[in-house]
Motif scaffolding. Structure first.
Motif, PDB file in Angstrom:
ATOM      1  N   CYS A  88      14.293  26.978 -19.084  1.00  0.00           N
ATOM      2  CA  CYS A  88      15.311  27.773 -19.819  1.00  0.00           C
ATOM      3  C   CYS A  88      15.487  27.221 -21.237  1.00  0.00           C
ATOM      4  N   ALA A  89      15.534  25.881 -21.328  1.00  0.00           N
ATOM      5  CA  ALA A  89      15.689  25.240 -22.642  1.00  0.00           C
ATOM      6  C   ALA A  89      14.467  25.503 -23.519  1.00  0.00           C
ATOM      7  N   LEU A  90      13.278  25.489 -22.918  1.00  0.00           N
ATOM      8  CA  LEU A  90      12.047  25.746 -23.669  1.00  0.00           C
ATOM      9  C   LEU A  90      12.013  27.190 -24.203  1.00  0.00           C
ATOM     10  N   GLU A  91      12.434  28.127 -23.355  1.00  0.00           N
ATOM     11  CA  GLU A  91      12.479  29.542 -23.780  1.00  0.00           C
ATOM     12  C   GLU A  91      13.454  29.717 -24.937  1.00  0.00           C
ATOM     13  N   HIS A  92      14.609  29.057 -24.828  1.00  0.00           N
ATOM     14  CA  HIS A  92      15.628  29.138 -25.886  1.00  0.00           C
ATOM     15  C   HIS A  92      15.072  28.583 -27.204  1.00  0.00           C
ATOM     16  N   LYS A  93      14.370  27.450 -27.103  1.00  0.00           N
ATOM     17  CA  LYS A  93      13.779  26.837 -28.293  1.00  0.00           C
ATOM     18  C   LYS A  93      12.712  27.748 -28.917  1.00  0.00           C
ATOM     19  N   ALA A  94      11.887  28.375 -28.067  1.00  0.00           N
ATOM     20  CA  ALA A  94      10.839  29.297 -28.541  1.00  0.00           C
ATOM     21  C   ALA A  94      11.457  30.498 -29.249  1.00  0.00           C
ATOM     22  N   THR A  95      12.546  31.041 -28.672  1.00  0.00           N
ATOM     23  CA  THR A  95      13.241  32.181 -29.293  1.00  0.00           C
ATOM     24  C   THR A  95      13.774  31.798 -30.668  1.00  0.00           C
ATOM     25  N   LYS A  96      14.357  30.597 -30.755  1.00  0.00           N
ATOM     26  CA  LYS A  96      14.884  30.130 -32.046  1.00  0.00           C
ATOM     27  C   LYS A  96      13.775  29.996 -33.085  1.00  0.00           C
ATOM     28  N   SER A 140       0.835  -1.206   0.000  1.00  0.00           N
ATOM     29  CA  SER A 140       0.000   0.000   0.000  1.00  0.00           C
ATOM     30  C   SER A 140       0.860   1.243   0.000  1.00  0.00           C
ATOM     31  N   THR A 141       1.922   1.255   0.778  1.00  0.00           N
ATOM     32  CA  THR A 141       2.823   2.410   0.821  1.00  0.00           C
ATOM     33  C   THR A 141       3.542   2.554  -0.508  1.00  0.00           C
ATOM     34  N   GLY A 142       3.975   1.442  -1.059  1.00  0.00           N
ATOM     35  CA  GLY A 142       4.653   1.469  -2.355  1.00  0.00           C
ATOM     36  C   GLY A 142       3.757   1.992  -3.435  1.00  0.00           C
ATOM     37  N   ASP A 143       2.480   1.607  -3.340  1.00  0.00           N
ATOM     38  CA  ASP A 143       1.523   2.081  -4.335  1.00  0.00           C
ATOM     39  C   ASP A 143       1.364   3.578  -4.251  1.00  0.00           C
ATOM     40  N   GLU A 144       1.373   4.058  -2.997  1.00  0.00           N
ATOM     41  CA  GLU A 144       1.195   5.509  -2.829  1.00  0.00           C
ATOM     42  C   GLU A 144       2.376   6.282  -3.376  1.00  0.00           C
ATOM     43  N   CYS A 145       3.574   5.750  -3.224  1.00  0.00           N
ATOM     44  CA  CYS A 145       4.782   6.479  -3.636  1.00  0.00           C
ATOM     45  C   CYS A 145       5.202   6.164  -5.062  1.00  0.00           C
ATOM     46  N   GLY A 146       4.579   5.227  -5.693  1.00  0.00           N
ATOM     47  CA  GLY A 146       4.991   4.787  -7.022  1.00  0.00           C
ATOM     48  C   GLY A 146       4.784   5.846  -8.094  1.00  0.00           C
ATOM     49  N   PRO A 147       5.482   5.704  -9.229  1.00  0.00           N
ATOM     50  CA  PRO A 147       5.397   6.674 -10.323  1.00  0.00           C
ATOM     51  C   PRO A 147       4.035   6.704 -10.975  1.00  0.00           C
ATOM     52  N   GLU A 148       3.197   5.698 -10.707  1.00  0.00           N
ATOM     53  CA  GLU A 148       1.885   5.673 -11.340  1.00  0.00           C
ATOM     54  C   GLU A 148       0.857   6.477 -10.568  1.00  0.00           C
ATOM     55  N   ASP A 149       1.294   7.135  -9.525  1.00  0.00           N
ATOM     56  CA  ASP A 149       0.368   7.943  -8.726  1.00  0.00           C
ATOM     57  C   ASP A 149      -0.066   9.161  -9.552  1.00  0.00           C
ATOM     58  N   PRO A 150      -1.364   9.300  -9.825  1.00  0.00           N
ATOM     59  CA  PRO A 150      -1.818  10.389 -10.681  1.00  0.00           C
ATOM     60  C   PRO A 150      -1.650  11.756 -10.045  1.00  0.00           C
ATOM     61  N   ARG A 151      -1.461  11.784  -8.749  1.00  0.00           N
ATOM     62  CA  ARG A 151      -1.328  13.103  -8.109  1.00  0.00           C
ATOM     63  C   ARG A 151       0.042  13.704  -8.318  1.00  0.00           C
ATOM     64  N   GLU A 152       1.023  12.899  -8.671  1.00  0.00           N
ATOM     65  CA  GLU A 152       2.372  13.436  -8.846  1.00  0.00           C
ATOM     66  C   GLU A 152       2.652  13.662 -10.332  1.00  0.00           C
ATOM     67  N   GLU A 153       3.026  14.934 -10.738  1.00  0.00           N
ATOM     68  CA  GLU A 153       3.311  15.307 -12.142  1.00  0.00           C
ATOM     69  C   GLU A 153       4.602  14.661 -12.597  1.00  0.00           C
ATOM     70  N   PRO A 154       4.639  14.089 -13.847  1.00  0.00           N
ATOM     71  CA  PRO A 154       5.915  13.555 -14.348  1.00  0.00           C
ATOM     72  C   PRO A 154       6.838  14.712 -14.732  1.00  0.00           C
ATOM     73  N   ARG A 155       8.088  14.594 -14.448  1.00  0.00           N
ATOM     74  CA  ARG A 155       9.045  15.684 -14.755  1.00  0.00           C
ATOM     75  C   ARG A 155       9.368  15.676 -16.252  1.00  0.00           C
ATOM     76  N   HIS A 156       9.280  16.876 -16.895  1.00  0.00           N
ATOM     77  CA  HIS A 156       9.592  17.020 -18.323  1.00  0.00           C
ATOM     78  C   HIS A 156      11.093  17.003 -18.491  1.00  0.00           C
ATOM     79  N   PRO A 157      11.583  16.338 -19.580  1.00  0.00           N
ATOM     80  CA  PRO A 157      13.041  16.260 -19.743  1.00  0.00           C
ATOM     81  C   PRO A 157      13.680  17.617 -20.030  1.00  0.00           C
ATOM     82  N   LEU A 158      12.924  18.642 -20.615  1.00  0.00           N
ATOM     83  CA  LEU A 158      13.500  19.962 -20.914  1.00  0.00           C
ATOM     84  C   LEU A 158      13.155  20.942 -19.805  1.00  0.00           C
ATOM     85  N   SER A 159      14.133  21.696 -19.405  1.00  0.00           N
ATOM     86  CA  SER A 159      13.904  22.709 -18.368  1.00  0.00           C
ATOM     87  C   SER A 159      13.216  23.928 -18.975  1.00  0.00           C
TER      88      SER A 159
END
Length: 197
Positions: free
Chosen positions: A35-43, A14-33
């Protein structure tokens, strides 16, 4: 002991389920920061500006080509008969000289009615020819009394400036012609010059 183990295992699950990556309450981290997104938009914005500028230039070039082509077609329509006109004005010269000769012969002192009729016919023919020329934009120059212009006239002689300003055209030895304002044959002229004594 087994119910305890079961309970602990269930708890861990139960604890593992709560902390697992499949928890919908926790946002997945995007690979681009951020700063990188702003740089790409400027380009991308720079690329859009560059492409827009290229598009504008291409449109302007296309419009220039269209205008030049249209001008070329219009000039071809206006000046396509230029060579024919050059040849035809030589015929007009012959007709004019012949009419002048007939006029001299058909003076009132000469009673020959045939000569008079020939002169009248030649005069009508000359007037008609000049009318046809005018209809097609071909006009004879009348430079006598005007200023010498190297684009329209060719000097064949100099004459004393008697009552004329130096540089003024005093006589024409061969008529010049313009087709829609463009000189197709220079007038051969005599220009007045101050007499040197």
């Amino acid at each position: 002991e087994s119910p305890c183990v079961f309970s602990t295992a269930a708890q861990q699950r139960s604890t593992g389920d709560e902390c697992g990556p499949e928890d919908p309450r926790e946002e997945p981290r995007h690979p681009l920061s951020d700063c990188a997104l702003e740089h790409k938009a400027t380009k991308l914005e720079e690329q859009v500006r560059d492409l827009t500028e290229r598009y504008r230039k291409a449109l302007a070039d296309s419009e220039n080509v269209r205008r030049r082509t249209q001008k070329f077609v219009e000039d071809a329509k206006l000046f396509g008969i230029q060579s024919f006109c050059r040849d035809l004005v030589e015929v007009a010269d012959i007709l004019e000289k012949t009419t002048e000769s007939a006029a001299e012969e058909a003076e009132p002192s000469n009673p020959n009615p045939t000569l008079k009729k020939i002169y009248e016919g030649l005069s009508l023919l000359e007037a008609k020819l000049q009318s046809v020329f005018a209809k097609h934009g071909l006009q004879k120059m009348n430079p006598v009394g005007g200023k010498y212009d190297p684009y329209d006239h060719e000097i064949v002689c100099h004459v004393p400036a008697e009552g004329l300003q130096p540089g003024t055209i005093a006589l024409v030895t061969q008529d010049g012609y313009k087709l829609h304002g463009r000189t197709i044959r220079h007038a051969l002229v005599g220009v007045a010059v101050e007499s040197q004594e």
